[in-house]
Design an enzyme around this catalytic site. Structure first.
Site, PDB file in Angstrom:
ATOM      1  N   ARG A  11       5.569 -28.730  44.187  1.00  0.00           N
ATOM      2  CA  ARG A  11       6.017 -27.565  43.429  1.00  0.00           C
ATOM      3  C   ARG A  11       5.935 -26.309  44.283  1.00  0.00           C
ATOM      4  O   ARG A  11       6.922 -25.801  44.773  1.00  0.00           O
ATOM      5  CB  ARG A  11       5.182 -27.436  42.136  1.00  0.00           C
ATOM      6  CG  ARG A  11       5.790 -26.482  41.097  1.00  0.00           C
ATOM      7  CD  ARG A  11       5.532 -25.024  41.348  1.00  0.00           C
ATOM      8  NE  ARG A  11       4.122 -24.676  41.426  1.00  0.00           N
ATOM      9  CZ  ARG A  11       3.691 -23.444  41.655  1.00  0.00           C
ATOM     10  NH1 ARG A  11       4.543 -22.442  41.880  1.00  0.00           N
ATOM     11  NH2 ARG A  11       2.388 -23.201  41.744  1.00  0.00           N
ATOM     12  N   HIS A 201      -6.607 -21.017  43.485  1.00  0.00           N
ATOM     13  CA  HIS A 201      -5.326 -21.326  44.128  1.00  0.00           C
ATOM     14  C   HIS A 201      -5.192 -20.340  45.281  1.00  0.00           C
ATOM     15  O   HIS A 201      -4.934 -19.146  45.067  1.00  0.00           O
ATOM     16  CB  HIS A 201      -4.189 -21.153  43.115  1.00  0.00           C
ATOM     17  CG  HIS A 201      -2.833 -21.396  43.674  1.00  0.00           C
ATOM     18  ND1 HIS A 201      -2.134 -22.572  43.459  1.00  0.00           N
ATOM     19  CD2 HIS A 201      -2.022 -20.624  44.436  1.00  0.00           C
ATOM     20  CE1 HIS A 201      -0.962 -22.500  44.061  1.00  0.00           C
ATOM     21  NE2 HIS A 201      -0.865 -21.322  44.670  1.00  0.00           N
ATOM     22  N   HIS A 203      -3.714 -18.900  48.885  1.00  0.00           N
ATOM     23  CA  HIS A 203      -2.748 -18.817  49.981  1.00  0.00           C
ATOM     24  C   HIS A 203      -3.510 -18.282  51.194  1.00  0.00           C
ATOM     25  O   HIS A 203      -4.640 -17.826  51.079  1.00  0.00           O
ATOM     26  CB  HIS A 203      -1.569 -17.941  49.583  1.00  0.00           C
ATOM     27  CG  HIS A 203      -0.676 -18.593  48.559  1.00  0.00           C
ATOM     28  ND1 HIS A 203       0.629 -18.920  48.801  1.00  0.00           N
ATOM     29  CD2 HIS A 203      -0.929 -19.007  47.295  1.00  0.00           C
ATOM     30  CE1 HIS A 203       1.161 -19.494  47.731  1.00  0.00           C
ATOM     31  NE2 HIS A 203       0.221 -19.551  46.801  1.00  0.00           N
ATOM     32  N   CYS A 234       5.449 -17.632  47.027  1.00  0.00           N
ATOM     33  CA  CYS A 234       6.131 -17.217  45.806  1.00  0.00           C
ATOM     34  C   CYS A 234       7.398 -16.462  46.173  1.00  0.00           C
ATOM     35  O   CYS A 234       7.321 -15.416  46.836  1.00  0.00           O
ATOM     36  CB  CYS A 234       5.219 -16.334  44.950  1.00  0.00           C
ATOM     37  SG  CYS A 234       6.030 -15.714  43.456  1.00  0.00           S
ATOM     38  N   ASN A 243       0.457 -21.710  51.291  1.00  0.00           N
ATOM     39  CA  ASN A 243      -0.788 -22.188  50.699  1.00  0.00           C
ATOM     40  C   ASN A 243      -1.788 -22.588  51.776  1.00  0.00           C
ATOM     41  O   ASN A 243      -1.416 -22.879  52.922  1.00  0.00           O
ATOM     42  CB  ASN A 243      -0.511 -23.420  49.838  1.00  0.00           C
ATOM     43  CG  ASN A 243       0.212 -23.097  48.565  1.00  0.00           C
ATOM     44  OD1 ASN A 243      -0.384 -22.649  47.598  1.00  0.00           O
ATOM     45  ND2 ASN A 243       1.526 -23.322  48.550  1.00  0.00           N
TER      46      ASN A 243
END
Length: 291
Positions: A11, A201, A203, A234, A243
């Site tokens: 994703r 999460h 990055h 994003c 990421n």
């Protein structure tokens, strides 16, 4: 310590790549991740395919993934329509996402945070059989607004709690937030809402994400998102970096004596496969600026 890693390559890793990876190749990558021992895989997002054409086959991916004991495939949705599409495709674990920044919410979801939360809450209430968990983008730093006040972040956390969601992820969407700031915000939120489960999460703009992961494990955070090869970003957050790489995070955690249950050699095979597939996939169409 046992640490769980969700690989988000399928994703988050692919949504910012200028190629369209076929459904068959996505399933092949998922198989490689499972073979490496990854137990939680973010497989698709149910978003506007005109804006994110890389996710146009989300329903095909979710409906085709095999049921594997001990493995969870998750989906992502930004609004009620996305949740409905995910449920129709057979999704059982859905991450609902909004931003901690109004400007990013407008850019990413096309609406204000309050409106996004209202729509998500209404949809969540209609599907009690689904396991919902939450993600908060730009939880620490926004490309438009700068640093996020932890108090404002807490209000978003509590909005998800009011929906009955107890599993909340906080995202350093840009990957630029210093470790100390991430930890300060996490402590503020956890002190206020200690009964929720939190994950990160991350990055990775300046290589600081590994240090942030170590610091987070030190205060008891044992779930992280990461993506094969450090892919991702994003499309609607200018300056967002890739990421934290799954293979780097696994290696780092193993070196610190933690257990991820992931085989590093087989994970390296998955990274090579992902890179090869991206290299030979056709170019994606331009993102449609229309909401």
């Amino acid at each position: 310590m046992k640490v769980e890693i969700t690989d988000v390559f399928l994703r988050d890793g692919l949504q910012d790549e200028p190629v369209i990876v076929s459904t068959a190749h996505k399933l092949e990558i998922a198989e490689a991740l499972v073979s490496a021992g990854v137990k939680r895989i973010e497989a698709a997002s149910f978003v506007n395919p005109k804006r994110v054409p890389q996710m146009a086959d989300a329903a095909d991916v979710i409906s085709t993934l095999p049921a594997i004991q001990g493995v969870t495939f998750t989906s992502l949705a930004l609004n009620g329509k996305g949740i409905e599409r995910a449920v129709t495709a057979g999704a059982t674990d859905i991450q609902v996402v909004t931003s901690a920044s109004q400007a990013h919410s407008n850019a990413n979801a096309g609406q204000a945070i309050e409106d996004a939360l209202a729509g998500i809450g209404e949809a969540v209430s209609r599907f009690p059989e689904v396991r919902f968990f939450a993600g908060i983008s730009t939880a620490f730093t926004c490309p438009f607004e700068g640093s996020i006040d932890p108090g404002y972040l807490l209000r978003v956390v509590r909005a998800f709690k009011d929906m009955g969601i107890s599993d909340v992820g906080l995202a350093d969407t840009l990957g630029t937030t210093p470790t100390e700031q991430v930890m300060a915000s996490m402590r503020f939120v956890r002190d206020a809402e200690p009964d929720l489960t939190y994950y990160l999460h991350l990055h990775n703009a300046h290589g600081q994400a590994l240090a942030t992961a170590s610091a987070a494990v030190g205060i008891g955070v044992v779930r992280f998102d990461a993506a094969l090869g450090g892919y991702g970003g994003c499309p609607f957050a200018p300056g967002a970096h890739g990421n934290i790489a799954t293979e780097e995070l696994v290696r780092h955690l193993h070196a610190e004596g933690h257990d991820t249950g992931i085989d590093e050699d087989r994970l390296a095979d998955a990274v090579r496969l992902a890179r090869e597939i991206i290299l030979h996939s056709p170019a994606a169409g331009l993102l449609d600026p229309a909401r």
